[in-house]
Design an enzyme around this catalytic site. Structure first.
Site, PDB file in Angstrom:
ATOM      1  N   PHE A 289      13.042  57.454   4.918  1.00  0.00           N
ATOM      2  CA  PHE A 289      14.059  57.457   6.541  1.00  0.00           C
ATOM      3  C   PHE A 289      15.208  58.103   6.725  1.00  0.00           C
ATOM      4  O   PHE A 289      15.619  57.971   5.990  1.00  0.00           O
ATOM      5  CB  PHE A 289      13.728  55.686   6.600  1.00  0.00           C
ATOM      6  CG  PHE A 289      14.137  55.570   8.196  1.00  0.00           C
ATOM      7  CD1 PHE A 289      13.719  55.911   9.299  1.00  0.00           C
ATOM      8  CD2 PHE A 289      15.397  55.685   8.129  1.00  0.00           C
ATOM      9  CE1 PHE A 289      14.109  55.844  10.430  1.00  0.00           C
ATOM     10  CE2 PHE A 289      15.736  55.544   9.948  1.00  0.00           C
ATOM     11  CZ  PHE A 289      14.882  55.253  10.821  1.00  0.00           C
TER      12      PHE A 289
ATOM     13  N   ASP B 219      20.870  61.896   1.919  1.00  0.00           N
ATOM     14  CA  ASP B 219      21.055  60.891   2.561  1.00  0.00           C
ATOM     15  C   ASP B 219      21.726  59.819   1.991  1.00  0.00           C
ATOM     16  O   ASP B 219      20.408  58.883   1.247  1.00  0.00           O
ATOM     17  CB  ASP B 219      20.388  60.462   3.341  1.00  0.00           C
ATOM     18  CG  ASP B 219      19.823  59.471   4.423  1.00  0.00           C
ATOM     19  OD1 ASP B 219      20.908  58.754   4.296  1.00  0.00           O
ATOM     20  OD2 ASP B 219      18.783  59.682   5.289  1.00  0.00           O
TER      21      ASP B 219
ATOM     22  N   LYS C  54      26.277  53.912   7.839  1.00  0.00           N
ATOM     23  CA  LYS C  54      26.344  52.429   8.188  1.00  0.00           C
ATOM     24  C   LYS C  54      27.299  51.904   7.718  1.00  0.00           C
ATOM     25  O   LYS C  54      27.655  51.390   8.225  1.00  0.00           O
ATOM     26  CB  LYS C  54      24.603  51.789   7.165  1.00  0.00           C
ATOM     27  CG  LYS C  54      23.330  52.482   8.157  1.00  0.00           C
ATOM     28  CD  LYS C  54      22.011  51.629   7.900  1.00  0.00           C
ATOM     29  CE  LYS C  54      21.135  52.066   8.141  1.00  0.00           C
ATOM     30  NZ  LYS C  54      20.091  53.077   7.742  1.00  0.00           N
TER      31      LYS C  54
HETATM   32  C1  PLP Z   1      19.449  53.987   8.993  1.00  0.00           C
HETATM   33  C2  PLP Z   1      19.175  55.296   8.123  1.00  0.00           C
HETATM   34  C3  PLP Z   1      19.467  56.596   9.104  1.00  0.00           C
HETATM   35  C4  PLP Z   1      19.243  56.670  10.376  1.00  0.00           C
HETATM   36  O1  PLP Z   1      20.913  55.609  10.754  1.00  0.00           O
HETATM   37  P1  PLP Z   1      21.630  56.021  12.235  1.00  0.00           P
HETATM   38  O2  PLP Z   1      22.542  55.175  12.226  1.00  0.00           O
HETATM   39  O3  PLP Z   1      19.825  53.835  12.672  1.00  0.00           O
HETATM   40  O4  PLP Z   1      21.281  56.780  13.121  1.00  0.00           O
HETATM   41  C5  PLP Z   1      19.127  57.336   7.952  1.00  0.00           C
HETATM   42  N1  PLP Z   1      19.303  57.925   7.010  1.00  0.00           N
HETATM   43  C6  PLP Z   1      19.431  56.247   6.539  1.00  0.00           C
HETATM   44  C7  PLP Z   1      19.166  56.473   4.681  1.00  0.00           C
HETATM   45  C8  PLP Z   1      18.996  55.457   6.696  1.00  0.00           C
HETATM   46  O5  PLP Z   1      18.814  53.872   6.222  1.00  0.00           O
END
Ligand code: PLP
Length: 435
Positions: free
Chosen positions: A174, A259, A288
């Site tokens: 994701f 990520d 986050k």
């Molecule tokens: C939450 C998340 C995203 C997306 O972040 P947003 O601030 O909602 O755009 C991308 N990568 C990972 C691993 C995430 O947990």
């Protein structure tokens, strides 16, 4: 509250007035003046006025303190979700609150046309924490994880030869909801109805080194990996796999992107997960937990890779503004000063042990996995959602990934006493679900 003659009358909502719904406008205005909105009213108004893209639970939180939350009806909860890995140092931390308040009294925004002191300071700290003199990374700031990943994808293509455009990502990953980050997300269910997706992405299974080797070729610009899958239920990626990805990127002149939007900022017990996995990426994304609830995202990159971005290549209006960077700097101060990364490791272990013990006693748990305070519990039966809902009634907040996985991402300040209390609530929820 009636609109009294002594008050400045609320500015009429033209649409509401036009449809004769003046009472509704007055009611909303009363709420703005501090009157508590009932849950029922919120549910009804959201159903009427909000786009229904979230499946919401019937709770509205109003106030927080540390790892505690209170809803609009005054009920107290223990927060083991932290707004999905966002609330790093606890709700309403006085030092973060003070930093935000002071900044709001001084200056919220100028523009990236000018230097922004708290942004420069945040970049300096992230540079320091990613190696300093010894390979410290450069930072670009934005507002969210998806935006950070967009920037990473652009940087990967821009920093490699024009023939290299393909981005490899993993199945069930994701990476966000914008078109680039959505295309990077290896889950067809998120793409459905939004096709055509941007081209140049390909998906391979997690932890399959043969598939990884077969995927790399002369078109590969990058591979993007969450070191531990968050949204898919806390799935670890093997160190050997990450090492192979590192080697293949080096051999091909491609970029290794991590990520760390969910795993970063101390969540796993070190500032970044890569520090424990021993594989350093060329490009890394954060969001986050960085601002403790104030929206901020960041792209970090190795010196020579970062050089692909020059004036005009990329930008962001709100990115790295005074408010978000003040919040992030204060969050990092607290994280370090209160030794919350060490706490994440210690209390995370205690929590995992408690979950294991409960698993042995109940026979319901397939696996407890994770790192630090990023913990997933895979159940043998599809009862995770029911447990999540019952736990909420008992005052414990966490979420369910599908029907079988419970996910815990509490603020890093939780104590072993909080864990004991959470386990009691979880047992009560289990008793209710299985009654
Ligand atoms: C939450 C998340 C995203 C997306 O972040 P947003 O601030 O909602 O755009 C991308 N990568 C990972 C691993 C995430 O947990």
């Amino acid at each position: 509250m009636p609109v009294s003659a002594l008050e400045v009358p609320p500015k009429p909502n033209l649409i509401a007035t036009a449809t004769g719904d003046v009472a509704q406008t007055a009611k909303t205005s009363a709420q703005r003046n501090g009157e508590a909105a009932s849950l029922e009213h919120l549910v009804e108004t959201d159903a009427r006025c909000g786009i229904q893209n979230y499946g919401r639970l019937s709770v509205a939180f109003k106030r927080g303190q540390g790892a505690r939350l209170w809803d609009v009806e005054g009920r107290e909860y223990l927060d083991f979700l932290g707004g999905i890995a966002v609330v790093t140092v606890g709700h309403a931390h006085p030092r973060v609150t003070e930093a935000i308040t002071k900044q709001a009294e001084t200056l919220l925004h100028s523009s990236n046309i000018y230097y922004i002191e708290p942004q420069v300071e945040l970049a300096r700290r992230l540079h320091e924490m990613s190696g300093g003199e010894d390979g410290g990374m450069r930072a670009f700031f934005c507002n969210s994880g998806a935006e950070a990943n967009e920037a990473a994808l652009k940087m990967a293509r821009k920093s490699t030869s024009p023939a290299r455009f393909e981005i490899i990502t993993l199945e069930n990953s994701f990476h966000g909801r914008t078109y680039g980050s959505l295309a990077a997300t290896g889950q067809p269910k998120y793409h459905e109805g939004f096709e055509p997706m941007p081209g140049g992405f390909k998906y391979i299974p997690r932890n399959d080194i043969a598939a990884l080797e077969a995927a790399f070729n002369e078109r590969t610009a990058a591979i993007m990996i969450e070191p531990i899958f968050g949204e898919s239920g806390i799935l670890p990626v093997d160190v050997e796999y990450l090492q192979a990805a590192r080697r293949l990127c080096d051999e091909h002149g491609a970029r290794l992107i991590f990520d760390e939007v969910q795993t970063g900022i101390g969540r796993t017990g070190t500032f970044w997960a890569w520090q424990q996995l021993g594989v350093k990426p060329d490009i890394l994304t954060l969001a986050k937990g960085l601002g403790n609830g104030v929206p901020i995202g960041a792209l970090l990159a190795r010196d020579d890779v970062a050089a692909a971005f020059v004036p005009g290549t990329h930008g962001c209006t709100f990115g790295g503004n005074f408010l978000s960077c003040a919040a992030a700097n204060a969050t990092l101060d607290v994280l370090v000063d209160e030794q919350l990364m060490e706490n994440a490791t210690r209390v995370g272990k205690y929590f995992e042990d408690a979950l294991q013990a409960w698993g042995e006693e109940s026979g319901e748990i397939e696996e407890v996995r994770g790192l630090g305070l990023m913990i997933g519990v895979e159940m043998k039966r599809p009862i995770a959602r029911a447990l999540m809902k019952a736990a909420l009634e008992h005052g414990l907040v966490f979420n369910a990934v599908g029907d079988t996985i419970m996910r815990f991402l509490p603020p890093l300040c939780i104590t072993t006493d909080d864990v004991d209390e959470a386990m009691q609530k979880l047992r009560a929820a289990y008793a209710q679900v299985t009654a």
